[in-house]
Structures are given as structure tokens and as C-alpha cells.
Design a protein around this motif. Structure first.
Motif, PDB file in Angstrom:
ATOM      1  N   GLU A  88       0.818  -1.212   0.000  1.00  0.00           N
ATOM      2  CA  GLU A  88       0.000   0.000   0.000  1.00  0.00           C
ATOM      3  C   GLU A  88       0.855   1.267   0.000  1.00  0.00           C
ATOM      4  O   GLU A  88       0.328   2.366   0.112  1.00  0.00           O
ATOM      5  N   GLY A  89       2.183   1.112  -0.095  1.00  0.00           N
ATOM      6  CA  GLY A  89       3.065   2.260  -0.218  1.00  0.00           C
ATOM      7  C   GLY A  89       3.778   2.690   1.041  1.00  0.00           C
ATOM      8  O   GLY A  89       4.467   3.712   1.050  1.00  0.00           O
ATOM      9  N   MET A  90       3.659   1.941   2.107  1.00  0.00           N
ATOM     10  CA  MET A  90       4.296   2.299   3.362  1.00  0.00           C
ATOM     11  C   MET A  90       5.738   1.789   3.383  1.00  0.00           C
ATOM     12  O   MET A  90       6.023   0.691   2.923  1.00  0.00           O
ATOM     13  N   THR A  91       6.655   2.595   3.894  1.00  0.00           N
ATOM     14  CA  THR A  91       8.035   2.196   4.109  1.00  0.00           C
ATOM     15  C   THR A  91       8.213   1.982   5.606  1.00  0.00           C
ATOM     16  O   THR A  91       7.886   2.859   6.405  1.00  0.00           O
ATOM     17  N   LEU A  92       8.738   0.816   5.986  1.00  0.00           N
ATOM     18  CA  LEU A  92       8.922   0.474   7.391  1.00  0.00           C
ATOM     19  C   LEU A  92      10.403   0.400   7.718  1.00  0.00           C
ATOM     20  O   LEU A  92      11.173  -0.253   7.014  1.00  0.00           O
ATOM     21  N   VAL A  93      10.783   1.062   8.809  1.00  0.00           N
ATOM     22  CA  VAL A  93      12.159   1.082   9.291  1.00  0.00           C
ATOM     23  C   VAL A  93      12.119   0.526  10.704  1.00  0.00           C
ATOM     24  O   VAL A  93      11.403   1.051  11.557  1.00  0.00           O
ATOM     25  N   ALA A  94      12.882  -0.559  10.969  1.00  0.00           N
ATOM     26  CA  ALA A  94      12.747  -1.243  12.262  1.00  0.00           C
ATOM     27  C   ALA A  94      14.086  -1.577  12.905  1.00  0.00           C
ATOM     28  O   ALA A  94      15.080  -1.834  12.220  1.00  0.00           O
ATOM     29  N   ALA A  95      14.059  -1.614  14.223  1.00  0.00           N
ATOM     30  CA  ALA A  95      15.219  -2.002  15.031  1.00  0.00           C
ATOM     31  C   ALA A  95      15.474  -3.501  14.924  1.00  0.00           C
ATOM     32  O   ALA A  95      14.531  -4.287  14.943  1.00  0.00           O
ATOM     33  N   VAL A  96      16.750  -3.884  14.829  1.00  0.00           N
ATOM     34  CA  VAL A  96      17.090  -5.307  14.717  1.00  0.00           C
ATOM     35  C   VAL A  96      16.983  -6.036  16.047  1.00  0.00           C
ATOM     36  O   VAL A  96      16.932  -7.256  16.069  1.00  0.00           O
ATOM     37  N   GLY A  97      16.946  -5.319  17.156  1.00  0.00           N
ATOM     38  CA  GLY A  97      16.809  -5.936  18.469  1.00  0.00           C
ATOM     39  C   GLY A  97      18.100  -5.958  19.256  1.00  0.00           C
ATOM     40  O   GLY A  97      19.187  -5.781  18.705  1.00  0.00           O
ATOM     41  N   ASN A  98      17.952  -6.174  20.554  1.00  0.00           N
ATOM     42  CA  ASN A  98      19.073  -6.093  21.492  1.00  0.00           C
ATOM     43  C   ASN A  98      19.312  -7.413  22.223  1.00  0.00           C
ATOM     44  O   ASN A  98      19.628  -7.428  23.404  1.00  0.00           O
ATOM     45  N   ASP A  99      19.172  -8.517  21.519  1.00  0.00           N
ATOM     46  CA  ASP A  99      19.330  -9.828  22.137  1.00  0.00           C
ATOM     47  C   ASP A  99      20.732 -10.408  21.964  1.00  0.00           C
ATOM     48  O   ASP A  99      20.965 -11.566  22.312  1.00  0.00           O
ATOM     49  N   VAL A 114      11.493  -4.769   4.948  1.00  0.00           N
ATOM     50  CA  VAL A 114      11.640  -3.808   6.036  1.00  0.00           C
ATOM     51  C   VAL A 114      13.095  -3.364   6.082  1.00  0.00           C
ATOM     52  O   VAL A 114      14.000  -4.179   5.899  1.00  0.00           O
ATOM     53  N   ILE A 115      13.333  -2.091   6.310  1.00  0.00           N
ATOM     54  CA  ILE A 115      14.700  -1.582   6.458  1.00  0.00           C
ATOM     55  C   ILE A 115      15.139  -1.869   7.894  1.00  0.00           C
ATOM     56  O   ILE A 115      14.580  -1.321   8.845  1.00  0.00           O
ATOM     57  N   ALA A 116      16.132  -2.754   8.048  1.00  0.00           N
ATOM     58  CA  ALA A 116      16.603  -3.200   9.354  1.00  0.00           C
ATOM     59  C   ALA A 116      17.784  -2.345   9.795  1.00  0.00           C
ATOM     60  O   ALA A 116      18.776  -2.221   9.077  1.00  0.00           O
ATOM     61  N   VAL A 117      17.685  -1.786  11.014  1.00  0.00           N
ATOM     62  CA  VAL A 117      18.686  -0.848  11.514  1.00  0.00           C
ATOM     63  C   VAL A 117      19.347  -1.374  12.780  1.00  0.00           C
ATOM     64  O   VAL A 117      18.671  -1.815  13.713  1.00  0.00           O
ATOM     65  N   THR A 118      20.673  -1.298  12.800  1.00  0.00           N
ATOM     66  CA  THR A 118      21.436  -1.624  13.998  1.00  0.00           C
ATOM     67  C   THR A 118      22.020  -0.345  14.580  1.00  0.00           C
ATOM     68  O   THR A 118      21.985   0.719  13.950  1.00  0.00           O
ATOM     69  N   ALA A 119      22.567  -0.455  15.773  1.00  0.00           N
ATOM     70  CA  ALA A 119      23.152   0.695  16.462  1.00  0.00           C
ATOM     71  C   ALA A 119      24.671   0.589  16.483  1.00  0.00           C
ATOM     72  O   ALA A 119      25.223  -0.506  16.598  1.00  0.00           O
ATOM     73  N   VAL A 120      25.315   1.745  16.383  1.00  0.00           N
ATOM     74  CA  VAL A 120      26.767   1.834  16.529  1.00  0.00           C
ATOM     75  C   VAL A 120      27.086   2.913  17.557  1.00  0.00           C
ATOM     76  O   VAL A 120      26.280   3.805  17.822  1.00  0.00           O
ATOM     77  N   ASP A 121      28.297   2.816  18.118  1.00  0.00           N
ATOM     78  CA  ASP A 121      28.736   3.820  19.089  1.00  0.00           C
ATOM     79  C   ASP A 121      29.516   4.932  18.393  1.00  0.00           C
ATOM     80  O   ASP A 121      29.608   4.966  17.155  1.00  0.00           O
ATOM     81  N   ALA A 122      30.082   5.842  19.168  1.00  0.00           N
ATOM     82  CA  ALA A 122      30.811   6.988  18.628  1.00  0.00           C
ATOM     83  C   ALA A 122      32.030   6.576  17.819  1.00  0.00           C
ATOM     84  O   ALA A 122      32.515   7.347  16.981  1.00  0.00           O
ATOM     85  N   ASP A 123      32.532   5.352  18.021  1.00  0.00           N
ATOM     86  CA  ASP A 123      33.677   4.845  17.264  1.00  0.00           C
ATOM     87  C   ASP A 123      33.248   3.968  16.091  1.00  0.00           C
ATOM     88  O   ASP A 123      34.073   3.254  15.519  1.00  0.00           O
ATOM     89  N   SER A 124      31.957   3.991  15.774  1.00  0.00           N
ATOM     90  CA  SER A 124      31.366   3.185  14.691  1.00  0.00           C
ATOM     91  C   SER A 124      31.440   1.684  14.958  1.00  0.00           C
ATOM     92  O   SER A 124      31.384   0.880  14.036  1.00  0.00           O
ATOM     93  N   GLU A 125      31.556   1.301  16.218  1.00  0.00           N
ATOM     94  CA  GLU A 125      31.530  -0.102  16.612  1.00  0.00           C
ATOM     95  C   GLU A 125      30.082  -0.518  16.850  1.00  0.00           C
ATOM     96  O   GLU A 125      29.307   0.228  17.452  1.00  0.00           O
ATOM     97  N   ILE A 126      29.731  -1.715  16.420  1.00  0.00           N
ATOM     98  CA  ILE A 126      28.370  -2.201  16.597  1.00  0.00           C
ATOM     99  C   ILE A 126      28.061  -2.350  18.087  1.00  0.00           C
ATOM    100  O   ILE A 126      28.885  -2.854  18.856  1.00  0.00           O
ATOM    101  N   TYR A 127      26.876  -1.908  18.466  1.00  0.00           N
ATOM    102  CA  TYR A 127      26.399  -2.014  19.842  1.00  0.00           C
ATOM    103  C   TYR A 127      26.524  -3.456  20.320  1.00  0.00           C
ATOM    104  O   TYR A 127      26.122  -4.387  19.621  1.00  0.00           O
ATOM    105  N   ARG A 128      27.084  -3.650  21.484  1.00  0.00           N
ATOM    106  CA  ARG A 128      27.402  -4.990  21.998  1.00  0.00           C
ATOM    107  C   ARG A 128      26.179  -5.897  22.102  1.00  0.00           C
ATOM    108  O   ARG A 128      26.298  -7.109  21.972  1.00  0.00           O
ATOM    109  N   ASN A 129      24.994  -5.350  22.307  1.00  0.00           N
ATOM    110  CA  ASN A 129      23.788  -6.167  22.452  1.00  0.00           C
ATOM    111  C   ASN A 129      22.995  -6.311  21.154  1.00  0.00           C
ATOM    112  O   ASN A 129      21.947  -6.950  21.142  1.00  0.00           O
ATOM    113  N   ALA A 130      23.472  -5.707  20.081  1.00  0.00           N
ATOM    114  CA  ALA A 130      22.714  -5.727  18.824  1.00  0.00           C
ATOM    115  C   ALA A 130      22.690  -7.110  18.190  1.00  0.00           C
ATOM    116  O   ALA A 130      23.687  -7.824  18.178  1.00  0.00           O
TER     117      ALA A 130
END
Length: 176
Positions: A88-99, A114-130
Motif C-alpha cells: 500500500e506504499g508504506m516504508t517500514l524502518v525497524a530495530a534489529v533488536g538487542n538480544d 523492512v529496512i533493518a537498523v542496527t546501532a553503533v557507538d561513537a567509534d562506529s563499533e556495533i552495539y554490543r547487544n545488537a
């Protein structure tokens, strides 16, 4: 849209504050579709039915872009509901989770459309719980994010990275 009593959490407020931060997004209408409630056991939960009702409501409002900052196991109804929303034209952006790195993919982020997004820190390192995996589409700041709401505090998680990507897409309608 939540089942049971409303959840007593700052999560949604923190995510919304990140999304509407004037450094990221200005002049956009923000719709709040609260889907997290409290079960009879006192646990916070977001049922698939709540999420699907929220997507239907947003589609009826003409919302073209949705920020989803929750993650759970695969569900066929969710899969089909997301397919319908995207059709129907919706774009979804979602968190990959913290497990954590060893966890199975979490949904709806792991769905193909779905556009899957992870988190990084100030040094561009992936969030430890991602959660990690080939389904991850984008990375954005999500560690020690300052939220001014409620007197100011820092939060971390993949949910906090999603507003950065959502705001970037919203700033350029050619992206969705």
C-alpha cells in the motif's frame, strides 16, 4: 492499540524525542501508535494484533513512513501484514533488536521488505547487544544517545538508532 494496561515505559517517548529532534527532522507530523501494553502478569508486551491494527490505522491516515522500535520472534501474520502495508506504499524502518550477536533474527526488522537498523557507538563499533546478520540494512548512532526529555538522560539500543535512519529517509521523499 496495546492490549491490557498501558505500559509504563519511557521507551516510546525516548524514540519519539530522537525522531523529532530539530537537528534531524522538522515540520513533519508525528503519529503515535502505542502498541506496548502490560499483560495480566505485569510484563510489557506488544502483540502482533496490536501492531497490525496500528499499521492499518497509519495506512488510513496516509502515513508513508513508519519507525518501528520493537523486535520479536517471527510471526506469519506479521509477515503478511507488513507485506500488505508495503504494497500500500508504506516504508517500514525497524530495530534489529538487542538480544546479542548470537541471537536469531528479530522481526519485523528481519523481514525482506523492512529496512533493518542496527546501532553503533561513537567509534562506529556495533552495539554490543545488537542482533547481527545479513538482514541488517543500515547502522546509525544508538549508544549513549542523550535524550533531553524528562530532565535529560542517556539511552542505548537499536531502537535509538532507528530514528536517525527514519529521519534521513523522511528528509528526502525520493528515498521512500
Amino acid at each position: 492499540f496495546a492490549r491490557g494496561a498501558p505500559a509504563s515505559t519511557r521507551h516510546g517517548t525516548d524514540v519519539a524525542a530522537g525522531l523529532v529532534d530539530p537537528r534531524r527532522l522538522r515540520g513533519a507530523t508525528l503519529y503515535n501508535a502505542a502498541v506496548i501494553g502490560t499483560s495480566a502478569r505485569g510484563e510489557q508486551e506488544a502483540g502482533v494484533d496490536s501492531l497490525l491494527k496500528a499499521l492499518d490505522w497509519m495506512a488510513a491516515q496516509g502515513v508513508p513512513l513508519v519507525n518501528i522500535s520493537l523486535a520479536g520472534p517471527y510471526n506469519k501474520l506479521l509477515d503478511r501484514g507488513v507485506d500488505r502495508a508495503v504494497a500500500e506504499g508504506m516504508t517500514l524502518v525497524a530495530a534489529v533488536g538487542n538480544d546479542g550477536a548470537a541471537a536469531a533474527p528479530r522481526y519485523p526488522a528481519a523481514l525482506q521488505n523492512v529496512i533493518a537498523v542496527t546501532a553503533v557507538d561513537a567509534d562506529s563499533e556495533i552495539y554490543r547487544n545488537a542482533v547481527r546478520g545479513p538482514h541488517v540494512d543500515a547502522a546509525a548512532p544508538g549508544v549513549d544517545i542523550y535524550v533531553a526529555e524528562g530532565g535529560g538522560h542517556f539511552v542505548s539500543g537499536t531502537s535509538m538508532a532507528v530514528p536517525f535512519v527514519t529521519a534521513r529517509i523522511a528528509a528526502d521523499p525520493a528515498l521512500y
